[in-house]
Motif scaffolding. Sequence first.
Motif, PDB file in Angstrom:
ATOM      1  N   ARG A 265       5.052  -8.498  -3.627  1.00  0.00           N
ATOM      2  CA  ARG A 265       4.933  -7.278  -3.584  1.00  0.00           C
ATOM      3  C   ARG A 265       5.270  -6.685  -4.893  1.00  0.00           C
ATOM      4  O   ARG A 265       6.633  -6.539  -5.023  1.00  0.00           O
ATOM      5  N   PRO A 266       4.645  -5.770  -5.666  1.00  0.00           N
ATOM      6  CA  PRO A 266       5.462  -5.337  -6.786  1.00  0.00           C
ATOM      7  C   PRO A 266       6.196  -4.099  -6.392  1.00  0.00           C
ATOM      8  O   PRO A 266       6.101  -3.312  -5.215  1.00  0.00           O
ATOM      9  N   SER A 267       7.488  -4.094  -6.956  1.00  0.00           N
ATOM     10  CA  SER A 267       8.529  -3.226  -6.790  1.00  0.00           C
ATOM     11  C   SER A 267       9.405  -3.328  -5.440  1.00  0.00           C
ATOM     12  O   SER A 267      10.141  -2.797  -5.058  1.00  0.00           O
ATOM     13  N   ASP A 370      -1.496   5.173   0.826  1.00  0.00           N
ATOM     14  CA  ASP A 370      -0.345   5.011  -0.457  1.00  0.00           C
ATOM     15  C   ASP A 370       1.041   5.663   0.309  1.00  0.00           C
ATOM     16  O   ASP A 370       0.942   5.662   1.362  1.00  0.00           O
ATOM     17  N   THR A 471       5.630  -1.205  -0.153  1.00  0.00           N
ATOM     18  CA  THR A 471       4.708  -2.040   0.737  1.00  0.00           C
ATOM     19  C   THR A 471       3.373  -0.828   0.756  1.00  0.00           C
ATOM     20  O   THR A 471       3.852  -0.022   1.811  1.00  0.00           O
ATOM     21  N   ARG A 474      -3.012  -0.816  -0.449  1.00  0.00           N
ATOM     22  CA  ARG A 474      -3.909  -0.699  -1.572  1.00  0.00           C
ATOM     23  C   ARG A 474      -3.707  -2.080  -2.235  1.00  0.00           C
ATOM     24  O   ARG A 474      -2.858  -2.403  -2.419  1.00  0.00           O
ATOM     25  N   LYS A 475      -4.741  -2.540  -3.019  1.00  0.00           N
ATOM     26  CA  LYS A 475      -4.967  -3.577  -4.028  1.00  0.00           C
ATOM     27  C   LYS A 475      -3.992  -3.249  -5.041  1.00  0.00           C
ATOM     28  O   LYS A 475      -4.258  -2.369  -5.872  1.00  0.00           O
ATOM     29  N   GLN A 476      -3.200  -4.495  -5.370  1.00  0.00           N
ATOM     30  CA  GLN A 476      -2.428  -4.209  -6.593  1.00  0.00           C
ATOM     31  C   GLN A 476      -2.413  -5.565  -7.204  1.00  0.00           C
ATOM     32  O   GLN A 476      -2.379  -6.689  -6.564  1.00  0.00           O
ATOM     33  N   ASN A 477      -2.222  -5.334  -8.537  1.00  0.00           N
ATOM     34  CA  ASN A 477      -2.231  -6.584  -9.253  1.00  0.00           C
ATOM     35  C   ASN A 477      -0.461  -7.225  -9.344  1.00  0.00           C
ATOM     36  O   ASN A 477       0.280  -6.533  -9.256  1.00  0.00           O
ATOM     37  N   THR A 478      -0.670  -8.460  -9.163  1.00  0.00           N
ATOM     38  CA  THR A 478       0.897  -9.196  -8.724  1.00  0.00           C
ATOM     39  C   THR A 478       0.944 -10.453  -9.546  1.00  0.00           C
ATOM     40  O   THR A 478      -0.106 -11.035 -10.142  1.00  0.00           O
ATOM     41  N   GLU A 487      -4.600 -10.747  -7.167  1.00  0.00           N
ATOM     42  CA  GLU A 487      -4.590  -9.330  -6.257  1.00  0.00           C
ATOM     43  C   GLU A 487      -3.678  -9.436  -5.035  1.00  0.00           C
ATOM     44  O   GLU A 487      -3.874 -10.343  -4.249  1.00  0.00           O
ATOM     45  N   LEU A 489      -3.354  -7.323  -1.208  1.00  0.00           N
ATOM     46  CA  LEU A 489      -3.688  -6.066  -0.414  1.00  0.00           C
ATOM     47  C   LEU A 489      -2.559  -6.403   0.873  1.00  0.00           C
ATOM     48  O   LEU A 489      -2.880  -7.327   1.626  1.00  0.00           O
TER      49      LEU A 489
END
Length: 525
Positions: A265-267, A370, A471, A474-478, A487, A489
Amino acid sequence: MAAPTSQPLAARAPSRVLHSAGFRSFPEPAPAASLRFSEGRRRGARLGPPAPLPPVIGITSPLSSPFVRIWVKVALLRGYGAAWNCVVGWRLGIYLSNFGGMGEEDIDSLSQYFIHDMCLYLCSGNGVLNLLLCIFCCFLRRRMLKELTLTFFAPDWKTEVKAAGNVFGNYFQVSTYGESHGGGVGCVISGCPPRIPLTEADMQVELDRRRPGQSRITTPRKETDTCKILSGTHEGMTTGTPIHVFVPNTDQRGGDYSEMAKAYRPSHADATYDFKYGVRAVQGGGRSSARETIGRVAAGALAKKILKLKSGIEILAFVSKVHQVVLPEDAVDYETVTMEQIESNIVRCPDPEYAQKMIDAIDKVRVRGDSIGGIVTCIARNVPRGIGSPVFDKLEAELAKAMLSLPASKGFEIGSGFAGTDYTGSEHNDEFYMDEAGNVRTRTNRSGGVQGGISNGEIIYFKVAFKPTATIGRKQNTVSREHEDVELLARGRHDPCVVPTGCSNGGIHGCIGPHGPADGTHCSV
């Protein structure tokens, strides 16, 4: 397949040729036979002369080295001590720089030459210093060389790390344990004075404030967070022994984390935990989950009670910013604000008008999947003077450590904080005066109740910034654990804004503070 915990170590390869001063690289591997220094001359005579070192590093005989021949001349003119200082220092640097790629036999051979140098150095003079160096060298050969090389440089080994950092405090110590989707969470409290009235109901009040699922702006996870005191009390009184508090997990949904098991998960702490430990608790984030703070809140409830009983200290926290909605500094009177005002709405802002604006801001991002962040302001009233110490144990430094250990916290400021840079010295200084009771007071409180790392008797106030929840829906690039771009979700139940919950965590954690309540004469926030 688990992701690697560090960059791959280079495969074993010959070192670069060392042409000078008796060191050279051999083109072919050395014979299998090697000498062990501890076996002595008998085994040496049986095996024959020492074999040259493998391709990692070659060392010719010291007497054939141009450097040694130079040393002989230097020794004749200047004395043995200075010359062998040069020899041993020079050789030691070569030894240490060529650890990479060594095997066990390599180290045996290398250590023979190293000890040879040290023995000659012992004979050159300088008495006790040389003897200590020789003893250290023998110890290094026996214990450290092999362990360091085989542990940190062998291509098939990984460095081992220990999980630490679960204990906070000096006098009043709190150790938390448990994970989001494990059997439960809790804490062990050490250093609590005896004969303090304490029941599970005392802790439950504070635990209910941080309990999830209380409103639409927090995580929908339903937990009762019912605590159980397992030790340290008798007939409603503390005994002075460690207090064990346990809270079971009852509403886990491990299936919500199937996608997150494959990607970071980003961040989030997913990636760094995996990088460090090579394993992670996918469900709920493990120790990085906000459920870890249950142990802090339970311990803080006890600390809060002791501070009130012993010193009359009162600690409150409220939300002062959500995203771009900022509560004006003069909207809240730190002298008179009450817990009832703070708890009058779901966002825990004592000003009704701004509270509604904050709720609307959270709702706006919540429906989009979000998240947003914000700021919590914490105040401590009736704090006695003299809490904290100069230099490394300053009160604000210890408070900053406590607050920045909270999940999602990203910033800390006390008093005027960063805004103090906008003032001149004459504008920022808090002038002293004598009040009607004959006490030294300050007309303003831009210092935040702390000067020189020590409390001055004024209200202590500080702010903690919390980032948006990592968390989101929304879709995020990782990147996946197999190091592929993907991607993600994320699913599951997560806070659109952690600030209302951080309000209870930050305020109660301020009760534990750097030292915590130790006894009637030494209390601190």
